[in-house]
Structure formats: structure tokens, C-alpha cells
Design a protein around this motif. Structure first.
Motif, PDB file in Angstrom:
ATOM      1  N   GLY A  18       0.803  -1.220   0.000  1.00  0.00           N
ATOM      2  CA  GLY A  18       0.000   0.000   0.000  1.00  0.00           C
ATOM      3  C   GLY A  18       0.834   1.268   0.000  1.00  0.00           C
ATOM      4  N   GLU A  19       2.108   1.173  -0.338  1.00  0.00           N
ATOM      5  CA  GLU A  19       2.972   2.349  -0.367  1.00  0.00           C
ATOM      6  C   GLU A  19       2.888   3.083  -1.700  1.00  0.00           C
ATOM      7  OE1 GLU A  19       6.907   1.116   0.615  1.00  0.00           O
ATOM      8  OE2 GLU A  19       6.292   0.130   2.473  1.00  0.00           O
ATOM      9  N   LEU A  20       2.397   2.416  -2.717  1.00  0.00           N
ATOM     10  CA  LEU A  20       2.208   3.017  -4.029  1.00  0.00           C
ATOM     11  C   LEU A  20       0.724   2.951  -4.345  1.00  0.00           C
ATOM     12  CD1 LEU A  20       3.865   4.243  -6.357  1.00  0.00           C
ATOM     13  CD2 LEU A  20       3.978   1.968  -7.380  1.00  0.00           C
ATOM     14  N   ARG A  21       0.116   4.122  -4.491  1.00  0.00           N
ATOM     15  CA  ARG A  21      -1.339   4.176  -4.667  1.00  0.00           C
ATOM     16  C   ARG A  21      -1.700   4.860  -5.983  1.00  0.00           C
ATOM     17  NH1 ARG A  21      -4.306   3.211  -0.103  1.00  0.00           N
ATOM     18  NH2 ARG A  21      -5.875   2.824  -1.702  1.00  0.00           N
ATOM     19  N   LEU A  22      -2.989   4.783  -6.314  1.00  0.00           N
ATOM     20  CA  LEU A  22      -3.494   5.415  -7.543  1.00  0.00           C
ATOM     21  C   LEU A  22      -4.348   6.621  -7.195  1.00  0.00           C
ATOM     22  CD1 LEU A  22      -4.688   2.360  -9.693  1.00  0.00           C
ATOM     23  CD2 LEU A  22      -2.602   3.694  -9.991  1.00  0.00           C
ATOM     24  N   PRO A  23      -4.067   7.791  -7.782  1.00  0.00           N
ATOM     25  CA  PRO A  23      -4.970   8.932  -7.599  1.00  0.00           C
ATOM     26  C   PRO A  23      -6.235   8.715  -8.410  1.00  0.00           C
ATOM     27  CG  PRO A  23      -3.272   9.488  -9.187  1.00  0.00           C
ATOM     28  CD  PRO A  23      -2.930   8.118  -8.664  1.00  0.00           C
ATOM     29  N   GLU A  24      -7.322   9.372  -8.052  1.00  0.00           N
ATOM     30  CA  GLU A  24      -8.586   9.124  -8.741  1.00  0.00           C
ATOM     31  C   GLU A  24      -8.568   9.574 -10.189  1.00  0.00           C
ATOM     32  OE1 GLU A  24     -11.994  11.212  -7.325  1.00  0.00           O
ATOM     33  OE2 GLU A  24     -10.970  13.119  -7.086  1.00  0.00           O
ATOM     34  N   MET A  25      -7.577  10.384 -10.575  1.00  0.00           N
ATOM     35  CA  MET A  25      -7.487  10.810 -11.968  1.00  0.00           C
ATOM     36  C   MET A  25      -7.142   9.644 -12.894  1.00  0.00           C
ATOM     37  SD  MET A  25      -3.767  12.717 -12.229  1.00  0.00           S
ATOM     38  CE  MET A  25      -3.951  13.709 -10.762  1.00  0.00           C
ATOM     39  N   GLN A  26      -6.604   8.552 -12.336  1.00  0.00           N
ATOM     40  CA  GLN A  26      -6.213   7.421 -13.153  1.00  0.00           C
ATOM     41  C   GLN A  26      -7.432   6.690 -13.710  1.00  0.00           C
ATOM     42  OE1 GLN A  26      -3.696   6.085 -14.502  1.00  0.00           O
ATOM     43  NE2 GLN A  26      -1.817   6.310 -13.288  1.00  0.00           N
ATOM     44  N   ARG A  27      -7.258   6.117 -14.887  1.00  0.00           N
ATOM     45  CA  ARG A  27      -8.305   5.263 -15.447  1.00  0.00           C
ATOM     46  C   ARG A  27      -8.248   3.888 -14.779  1.00  0.00           C
ATOM     47  NH1 ARG A  27      -6.250   3.190 -21.420  1.00  0.00           N
ATOM     48  NH2 ARG A  27      -4.067   2.876 -20.892  1.00  0.00           N
ATOM     49  N   ARG A  28      -9.227   3.062 -15.083  1.00  0.00           N
ATOM     50  CA  ARG A  28      -9.252   1.708 -14.542  1.00  0.00           C
ATOM     51  C   ARG A  28      -8.246   0.837 -15.293  1.00  0.00           C
ATOM     52  NH1 ARG A  28     -12.310  -1.562 -18.085  1.00  0.00           N
ATOM     53  NH2 ARG A  28     -13.472  -0.369 -19.634  1.00  0.00           N
ATOM     54  N   TYR A  29      -8.018  -0.352 -14.761  1.00  0.00           N
ATOM     55  CA  TYR A  29      -7.141  -1.311 -15.421  1.00  0.00           C
ATOM     56  C   TYR A  29      -7.831  -1.848 -16.669  1.00  0.00           C
ATOM     57  CZ  TYR A  29      -4.209  -5.410 -16.183  1.00  0.00           C
ATOM     58  OH  TYR A  29      -3.373  -6.336 -16.743  1.00  0.00           O
ATOM     59  N   VAL A  30      -7.147  -1.790 -17.819  1.00  0.00           N
ATOM     60  CA  VAL A  30      -7.800  -2.154 -19.078  1.00  0.00           C
ATOM     61  C   VAL A  30      -7.014  -3.155 -19.919  1.00  0.00           C
ATOM     62  CG1 VAL A  30      -9.021   0.050 -19.259  1.00  0.00           C
ATOM     63  CG2 VAL A  30      -6.761  -0.188 -20.310  1.00  0.00           C
ATOM     64  N   TRP A  31      -5.812  -3.497 -19.507  1.00  0.00           N
ATOM     65  CA  TRP A  31      -5.005  -4.374 -20.359  1.00  0.00           C
ATOM     66  C   TRP A  31      -5.607  -5.761 -20.494  1.00  0.00           C
ATOM     67  CZ3 TRP A  31       1.046  -4.210 -20.033  1.00  0.00           C
ATOM     68  CH2 TRP A  31       1.496  -3.051 -20.673  1.00  0.00           C
ATOM     69  N   ARG A  32      -5.494  -6.301 -21.705  1.00  0.00           N
ATOM     70  CA  ARG A  32      -5.914  -7.670 -21.952  1.00  0.00           C
ATOM     71  C   ARG A  32      -4.721  -8.607 -21.766  1.00  0.00           C
ATOM     72  NH1 ARG A  32     -10.825  -7.028 -23.252  1.00  0.00           N
ATOM     73  NH2 ARG A  32     -11.531  -5.233 -24.451  1.00  0.00           N
TER      74      ARG A  32
END
Length: 565
Positions: A18-32
């Protein structure tokens, strides 16, 4: 801007702790899975894989969850990941052997490693970003032998049951779970150290595990930067790389002004999902922009104030509720599977809003007709989608009515009724296929055995709807092309159980029995009942006659003659 280096192993651990987080500006995970496959292949070979962009801050920034599990972070200081989410989420899932969560569903990323891969790169892979299939780079018409030869030349593949049974293919996540090579060597039939494969396989497994030590360059933004400045950097970095959709960049700009907006958007999205009509977040964002600016492009979203965004959001949600109710109950589009473009919802919602959700009977009927034809003929796939949507938005803005929308559609299409030649060469991916299902369902079409009305939401695999090749592909294989076999005029809607019972029987074998038991089973799905047309040599004549019957049914369903002028 500071620079540092971190190994894949260190970065994955930072995510897990939990030391590296995502800000809400990021999109969701989309990679196939195919993208993850190619990433692993690049790291395995030591190829460059870009940099990681991080912002260290003590500021209380709204966050969004990674697609993989994280522990809670007890420290106030946070490192926010601005560029590298897709890569690091993928690596975390594979190395930790954990599934990724996408839209509430957990899905493992299962890759296989070829112990017998060529020493040199012998196959350049290509990924179709728009495909829904993890095997989009494979030719569906390839023989099993051709596919096997292709796989032998690859180092990593997306897992399949057949390949998992082969002794030279091992699960990537299993390799990362242990430091012992014994299970993989034993499975491959290596029993002695003198076996030349022993050294080769051991070296390759060590090289695979060595991906953990692959070093990424980290660019670290200083703490003194404001959230607005970081958002601008995020937008610029991703715009230059063309990595994000315009809606993803718009989300970053919106959340810079409206902290916590993502949670508001996701709550509305979840409510829509619960009602059985899941939509991508980008649809809601574009709808918001429409109500804030009167047009659908994201170019000016960065200039909108917090008050403008909130007011437009409230209006856009009310409009979306109207649009969803209208398409489900007035038009008969009860699922996104029957919708050819979500832009249709935005246009309908905006129309309802401009007339204060008060339509007379004639206007409602014309709006229904417009929606059906626009959906059935794929209005928003016939040019610039944003230009076409802006045209439709301008109609109610200029006090135009639904009949004006219909006339604009006529100007684009020329002819609003469906013609037999428009179905020629179309397959299940055609917009007409969706409308054909709705027309058959409206006429009362039923499964040929259970007599359940055809529907998208039947429970259980026995009754679940499938599309069925009336002339099975097996019987057509050596006489007609794959494209001819998949023609829309060769497709019907029946249950999985009925489909399995028919299996590869020829049309001449099973259609007489279906017709004898209940002639309507065929006629309600516009299947010609002339036995001569059920013969293999008359297949093209069958297609031509069924196209004629389908277009007549479609036009009756669209009810073009009922448009009120």
C-alpha cells in the motif's frame, strides 16, 4: 524532478504494502492478457519498457483502488503512480499469482512459458486493442497444426487447456511461486542432470524469474507541486504517448477541480449496472460535458468550474435515467448487447431534457422510430461519431422535434427502410443482427424445443440464448467460404440445448422435423419453408430468400409508415 531506479520486485512489493497508490485521476485497469504476454516477453529479453512516473505527496488526495489487492498504508506520506499503472498492475498480478478486478469481477491473468522456445525472437506479435478476445491475433480459420507451429515459435502465450497439457509449457505464476526447478523439469521428462535439456531449462527458468530484478527508471515529482500541476503533467504525459482515451484524460481534468468526483461517478455507474444496463464510465463523462457545454467534445472540459461540473452532472444523470427508461421500455433495447452505440443514449437524454421530459404521443413514437433506425443502421458508425452526435444535439437546441431527427437520419442514409442488399455479406457483428433479434422477439419467436420466448436473460446454460447456423458450418465447409457460412441470413436464435442437439446435422436433416412439430418455429424467424431451399446446393438461394423475408420483418418492426409528420 528526482530520478531513481526500482526493480519490478520492489515496485510489486510497494503496491502490495500500500505504499504506491493510484490517484482518482487514473483510469481503470484495461489491459488484456495479450498485452501482459507481450510485456513479459519484452522484460524476459531485457528490452526497454518505459519509465515509471510517481508523485510523492503529503496532501490528502482522493484515491482509486488498484485492480490487485493492497494492504492499508499506515503512513501519511504517499507515492502516487501517474504513469505505469497498466504495467505494474499486470506484473503484480502475474508475480503474486493474484487475479485482477475489472468492473467488479476478478479474473486471473494466466500465461504459459515455453521451455522450448527458439533462442532468437522468431515471431513478432500484434495486438488488436479494440478486440474483446484474448486470442485476437490468431486466425480462427487456422488448422490445429498451423496453430501448434505458431505457438512453438512463441515464448509466452495466453493459457489454454490444450497447451497446459503439453510438458514443455509451464504456468508463469507457478514459476514465480517457487525457487525450485524440480517440478518443471520432472514434468518435462528431465530425469538426469546429464540430459542436455536440464541446463537449458534451468537457465531459462532462472531468466524468467530474473524479471523480478528488471530495473525501471522512476521519475519522481517533488512534493511542492500542487494537485492541479500534477494533473496537468499527467494529462500532457499521457496525451503525448496517446495512451489514454479522451474520456480518461477528461476524468483527470475533472477530478482536479472536483475532488471525490470519481466516487460520485462510480456510484451512478453501479446503480446503472444493478439495473441491468452497465455502461462505461466514459459515457457518463461525455454526457456530463454535453450538459455543461452543449456539445460532446472533451476539448473544453479543463475550463469548466466546479459549480458548472456539479450542475451539469445532476442534469446529465436525470437525462440518462430518461434515456435508459426510453430505450428499454419504448424502443425495446433492454441490454447494452442490443445497443450499437451509447451515443444514442446521450442524444435521447438531451432531447428529453430540452423538452422537460414532456412528449406528446406523436413525438414519442417518432423518437422511438428514430432510435430504432439509428441503432439498426448504425448511425454513429458512418462517419465522425462526435460530429454526428453534435448534429443530433443541435436539433432540440434549435427547437427541432423528433421528426427533424428522422429527416436528418434520412439525409444521411438516403433510404430509411431496410433493403435486402443491405444484409448481404453482413454477419453477427452487424447492427442489423441486433435489430433482427428484437424484431423476431417482438413477433413472438420461441426456442424450437422448449418453446420459451427468445430472450437475453434466460437462466442456466440449458436455456441460455445462442445464435445458430441454420446450415451448420461443418456441412458448408468444403462448398462455401467462411464469410458465406457466417452470413446473417444463416443465423437463428435458439437455446444452447437445442443447438447442441442439432449439432452438425444438415439443414435437410433437422428442419423438416422442426417444421412438422411447429411450423411457426421457422416462420417467426423468417426461415423459408420450401424444402428445396434446405438443400446444400441451394444454399445461396436460401440466403437470398431469407434476406427478403428478414427485411420485410425488420421494416414491419421499425414501422416506418407510422411516422407522424
Amino acid at each position: 524532478m528526482a530520478k531513481a531506479e526500482a526493480t519490478v520486485e520492489e515496485l510489486v512489493s510497494m503496491i502490495e504494502r500500500g505504499e504506491l497508490r493510484l490517484p482518482e485521476m487514473q483510469r481503470r485497469y484495461v489491459w488484456r492478457s495479450t498485452r501482459v504476454r507481450d510485456l513479459l516477453d519484452s522484460l524476459y529479453r531485457g528490452y526497454p519498457s518505459g519509465a515509471i512516473l510517481v508523485w510523492e505527496t503529503d496532501e490528502q488526495v482522493p484515491l482509486r483502488d488498484f485492480a490487485v489487492s493492497q494492504q492499508s498504508n499506515a503512513f501519511q506520506s504517499t507515492r502516487l503512480l501517474l504513469d505505469g499503472q497498466q504495467r505494474l498492475t499486470s506484473l503484480s498480478a502475474v508475480i503474486r499469482g493474484e487475479p485482477v478486478e475489472v468492473r467488479g469481477r476478478k479474473k486471473p491473468i494466466e500465461l504459459l512459458f515455453n521451455l522450448e522456445h527458439p533462442d532468437q525472437l522468431s515471431l513478432v506479435t500484434e495486438v488488436n486493442e479494440d478486440s474483446e478476445d484474448d486470442f485476437e491475433d490468431e486466425d480462427p480459420d487456422s488448422s490445429a497444426e498451423e496453430l501448434e507451429q505458431r505457438f512453438r515459435r512463441m515464448t509466452f502465450v495466453v493459457a489454454s487447456r490444450q497447451l497446459e497439457m503439453s510438458s514443455c509449457w509451464v504456468k508463469v505464476s507457478d514459476v514465480f511461486k517457487t525457487t525450485s526447478d524440480a517440478p518443471f523439469l520432472e514434468r518435462a521428462g528431465v530425469e538426469k542432470l546429464s540430459d542436455p535439456r536440464c541446463e537449458k531449462y534451468t537457465q531459462r527458468l532462472a531468466r524468467l524469474r530474473g524479471i523480478r530484478k528488471y530495473s525501471y527508471r522512476m521519475d519522481i515529482l517533488e512534493r511542492s507541486l500542487s494537485y492541479d500541476e500534477v494533473t496537468e503533467i499527467f494529462v500532457r504525459v499521457n496525451s503525448l504517448g496517446a495512451k489514454l482515451r479522451s474520456s480518461d484524460l477528461a476524468l483527470a481534468q475533472i477530478t482536479a477541480r472536483w475532488r471525490g468526483a470519481l466516487a460520485v461517478f462510480q456510484k451512478a455507474q453501479a446503480a446503472c449496472d444493478k439495473s441491468g444496463f452497465p455502461l462505461d464510465l466514459g459515457v457518463y463523462l461525455r454526457n456530463l460535458v454535453v450538459f455543461a457545454t452543449g456539445q460532446c467534445r472533451f476539448l473544453t472540459v479543463g475550463t469548466l468550474s466546479l459549480d458548472q461540473l456539479r450542475h451539469a452532472w445532476d442534469q446529465s444523470i436525470r437525462a440518462m435515467e430518461f434515456a435508459l427508461n426510453f430505450v428499454k421500455n419504448n424502443v425495446g433495447i433492454e441490454s447494452p448487447a442490443l445497443l450499437t452505440s451509447p451515443f444514442l443514449l446521450i442524444a435521447l437524454g438531451y432531447y428529453g431534457h430540452r423538452y422537460n421530459y414532456q412528449l406528446d404521443s406523436a413525438d414519442a413514437e417518432n423518437l422511438r422510430y428514430w432510435a430504432l433506425v439509428a441503432n439498426g443502421k448504425g448511425r454513429y458508425s458512418r462517419g465522425s461519431t462526435e460530429t454526428l452526435l453534435d448534429q443530433d444535439l443541435s436539433t432540440p437546441k434549435d427547437d427541432g422535434t423528433a421528426i427533424d431527427l428522422v429527416e436528418r437520419l434520412r439525409l444521411q442514409l438516403g433510404v430509411l427502410e431496410v433493403l435486402p442488399q443491405e444484409l448481404e455479406g453482413r454477419d453477427r457483428r452487424s447492427a442489423f443482427f441486433k435489430t433482427m433479434f428484437m424484431a423476431f422477439r417482438a413477433a413472438g419467436a420461441k426456442d424450437w424445443q422448449s418453446k420459451l420466448s427468445i430472450a437475453l436473460d434466460h437462466s442456466g446454460t440449458t436455456h441460455q440464448l445462442q445464435f445458430h447456423h441454420i446450415f451448420p458450418k461443418a456441412s458448408l465447409k468444403h462448398h462455401y467460404t467462411t464469410r458465406e457460412a457466417d452470413d446473417i441470413a444463416n443465423l437463428a436464435f435458439i437455446s444452447g440445448r437445442t443447438n447442441r442437439r442439432i449439432s452438425s446435422k444438415s439443414a435437410g436433416q433437422y428442419l423438416p422435423g422442426v417444421f412438422k412439430e411447429c411450423p411457426e418455429s421457422l416462420t417467426l424467424q423468417c426461415i423459408p419453408i420450401d424444402p428445396e431451399l434446405w438443400k446444400l446446393e441451394n444454399y445461396k438461394a436460401f440466403l437470398a430468400e431469407r434476406r427478403r423475408l428478414i427485411t420485410r420483418r425488420l421494416n414491419e418492426f421499425l414501422r416506418g409508415d407510422s411516422v407522424h409528420r
